[in-house]
Design a protein around this motif. Sequence first.
Motif, PDB file in Angstrom:
ATOM      1  N   UNK A  96       0.815  -1.220   0.000  1.00 50.00           N
ATOM      2  CA  UNK A  96       0.000   0.000   0.000  1.00 50.00           C
ATOM      3  C   UNK A  96       0.851   1.274   0.000  1.00 50.00           C
ATOM      4  N   UNK A  97       2.172   1.129   0.001  1.00 52.90           N
ATOM      5  CA  UNK A  97       3.036   2.305   0.070  1.00 52.90           C
ATOM      6  C   UNK A  97       3.105   3.012  -1.287  1.00 52.90           C
ATOM      7  N   UNK A  98       3.489   4.289  -1.235  1.00 48.26           N
ATOM      8  CA  UNK A  98       3.531   5.092  -2.463  1.00 48.26           C
ATOM      9  C   UNK A  98       4.572   4.576  -3.456  1.00 48.26           C
ATOM     10  N   UNK A  99       5.737   4.118  -2.947  1.00 48.47           N
ATOM     11  CA  UNK A  99       6.784   3.686  -3.871  1.00 48.47           C
ATOM     12  C   UNK A  99       6.370   2.444  -4.652  1.00 48.47           C
ATOM     13  N   UNK A 126      10.987  -4.903  -4.576  1.00 50.86           N
ATOM     14  CA  UNK A 126      10.464  -3.776  -3.798  1.00 50.86           C
ATOM     15  C   UNK A 126       9.661  -4.250  -2.583  1.00 50.86           C
ATOM     16  N   UNK A 127       8.624  -5.038  -2.830  1.00 49.61           N
ATOM     17  CA  UNK A 127       7.752  -5.448  -1.724  1.00 49.61           C
ATOM     18  C   UNK A 127       8.452  -6.428  -0.786  1.00 49.61           C
ATOM     19  N   UNK A 128       9.035  -7.482  -1.360  1.00 48.63           N
ATOM     20  CA  UNK A 128       9.586  -8.538  -0.516  1.00 48.63           C
ATOM     21  C   UNK A 128      10.755  -8.040   0.321  1.00 48.63           C
ATOM     22  N   UNK A 129      11.682  -7.300  -0.282  1.00 52.50           N
ATOM     23  CA  UNK A 129      12.863  -6.853   0.475  1.00 52.50           C
ATOM     24  C   UNK A 129      12.464  -5.942   1.627  1.00 52.50           C
ATOM     25  N   UNK A 130      11.524  -5.031   1.388  1.00 55.53           N
ATOM     26  CA  UNK A 130      11.120  -4.130   2.467  1.00 55.53           C
ATOM     27  C   UNK A 130      10.283  -4.832   3.530  1.00 55.53           C
ATOM     28  N   UNK A 131       9.583  -5.884   3.144  1.00 59.67           N
ATOM     29  CA  UNK A 131       8.782  -6.609   4.133  1.00 59.67           C
ATOM     30  C   UNK A 131       9.631  -7.540   4.989  1.00 59.67           C
ATOM     31  N   UNK A 143       6.019   3.198 -13.353  1.00 56.33           N
ATOM     32  CA  UNK A 143       7.191   3.284 -14.224  1.00 56.33           C
ATOM     33  C   UNK A 143       7.235   2.153 -15.253  1.00 56.33           C
ATOM     34  N   UNK A 144       6.346   1.181 -15.111  1.00 59.16           N
ATOM     35  CA  UNK A 144       6.293   0.093 -16.069  1.00 59.16           C
ATOM     36  C   UNK A 144       7.052  -1.143 -15.670  1.00 59.16           C
ATOM     37  N   UNK A 145       7.481  -1.251 -14.400  1.00 56.57           N
ATOM     38  CA  UNK A 145       8.180  -2.450 -13.961  1.00 56.57           C
ATOM     39  C   UNK A 145       7.236  -3.649 -13.968  1.00 56.57           C
ATOM     40  N   UNK A 146       7.796  -4.812 -14.281  1.00 55.39           N
ATOM     41  CA  UNK A 146       7.001  -6.024 -14.257  1.00 55.39           C
ATOM     42  C   UNK A 146       6.589  -6.398 -12.840  1.00 55.39           C
ATOM     43  N   UNK A 147       5.515  -7.181 -12.745  1.00 53.93           N
ATOM     44  CA  UNK A 147       5.008  -7.552 -11.417  1.00 53.93           C
ATOM     45  C   UNK A 147       6.030  -8.367 -10.640  1.00 53.93           C
TER      46      UNK A 147
END
Length: 506
Positions: free
Chosen positions: A402-405, A423-428, A412-416
């Motif tokens: 749910x974060x803005x980044x 992004x999601x996994x490393x920060x979690x 920006x068009x990055x793949x899922x």
Amino acid sequence: MLKFILRRLGSSLLVLFGASILLFFLVVNSGDPLSDLRESQANNRDQLIATRIANMGLDQPWYVRYLDWLKGLGGYLVGQGTLGMNRSGQQVADLLSNAASSTLRLVVLATVLAIIIGVAVGIITAIRQYSGLDYAVTFLIFLFFSLPVFWAAVLLKEYMAIGYNNWIAEPTLNWGLIIGLAVILGLALQAAMGGPLARRAFTFLATAGVIVLGAYLMFALDMWRNPRMGPIVQLVIGLAVAVGATALVTGLRNRSVLKAGLVTVALGMVGYYATYGILYANPNGWIIAGLAVITVLVGVLVGRLLGGFSQGSAVTVSVVTALVMGTAIIAEHMMNYWPALLRVKSRPISTIGSETPNLKADFWVLFLDKGTQLLLPTILLTIISVATYSRYTRSSMLEVSRQDYMRTARAKGLGERQVILKHAFRNSLIPITTIMAFDFAGLIGGAVITERVFGWKGMGELFATGLNQVDPAPVMAFFLVTGTAAVLMNLVADILYAVLDPRIRV
């Protein structure tokens, strides 16, 4: 960062010191260590009481006894002292080394499996939030988390030990069980994969078909009593892991990463033939550990040489491929010696003990024996810990998503795949790292009940015996291992924080 680590280490040592004083005081005042001798009818009862008082220092105040233990600990750490003796006259250091080796191999394996399975399940349920899979996994996770340890242990003994031992003596195909298992796993996999209805149906049918056909072939080829793999199976496993890891990490379009994985597979096949004679003869633990280190180093080297601009991803794929192929090679040698184990131990999975006493056999037979003894308690501890990791991973992934980044990354068009993994996994992982640190030390303490149920002579038995006998020396040895593990794991967590989040380094 170094000052922060030293400060944390110093505060942890103070906590250990204070906790050791409190624990020693509670143990020495928890009962009468002479109660069994006072009730004895032996003619030399008074002499036995006097001997135990002298050995345990019961004529001294508790703080004097604690200082004696502390002095012994200081000498033990520099190789010039002991951890004292228990009330039977045995050296606690010897008891501790045997108990710690049994418990640590159980706890380490259970922790690694729980992290891998729990994190993977947490990620999948977060991606499939509010789906049927999410609800089913949530139900099972809470069910596993609330299972009484002793009751679950009895079920494992009944069905995975006694039932399997009866079946392996005269294997028969239970088509009802096989079809039921195929349906359950097919439904689970199609729910995890998702997609259109046609894709779900194909996944379900393919999974169920592979399980049914595989079970029939294994029975027809007598794989239950005489399992085998061979170089073709090793090659297929290596290729599947290299391609799958590349698809997961970067996608198959990244030729550099895929090339690194395939070269690792080729080197793995070379290693398969090069080490076959060494491993087949009669190796030891040091040889296997050395080969494991070489395997990781080869994976890192291949990834760095062939990764190009994606060296980090290439190293990850190469190391994972190398480790899986190395594990498969070890598994093949274990399979080669499975018939030998059945000849000396017709009921391979025991319900009591960490190894078969007085078993004299080759290295692989002894290795298999300890592995089968490790199976049931590892499954039990893993099931309990998976619940924690999966819940924290799911909630952390949902919070990060749910974060803005995250929205910026998708815009920006990055793949899922990149959005989820990079992004999601490393920060979690930051809150999950905290759970890992506490769970490892918690499992050592929680293994007390598990070891009692399965009859392991580990740290739990050492602690329980010392507490029942009002003997502080074994209890303090237990505290020394668990407390040190807690400090070290928290220190590792602090270092991992800095790796995961560079802002912490400042």
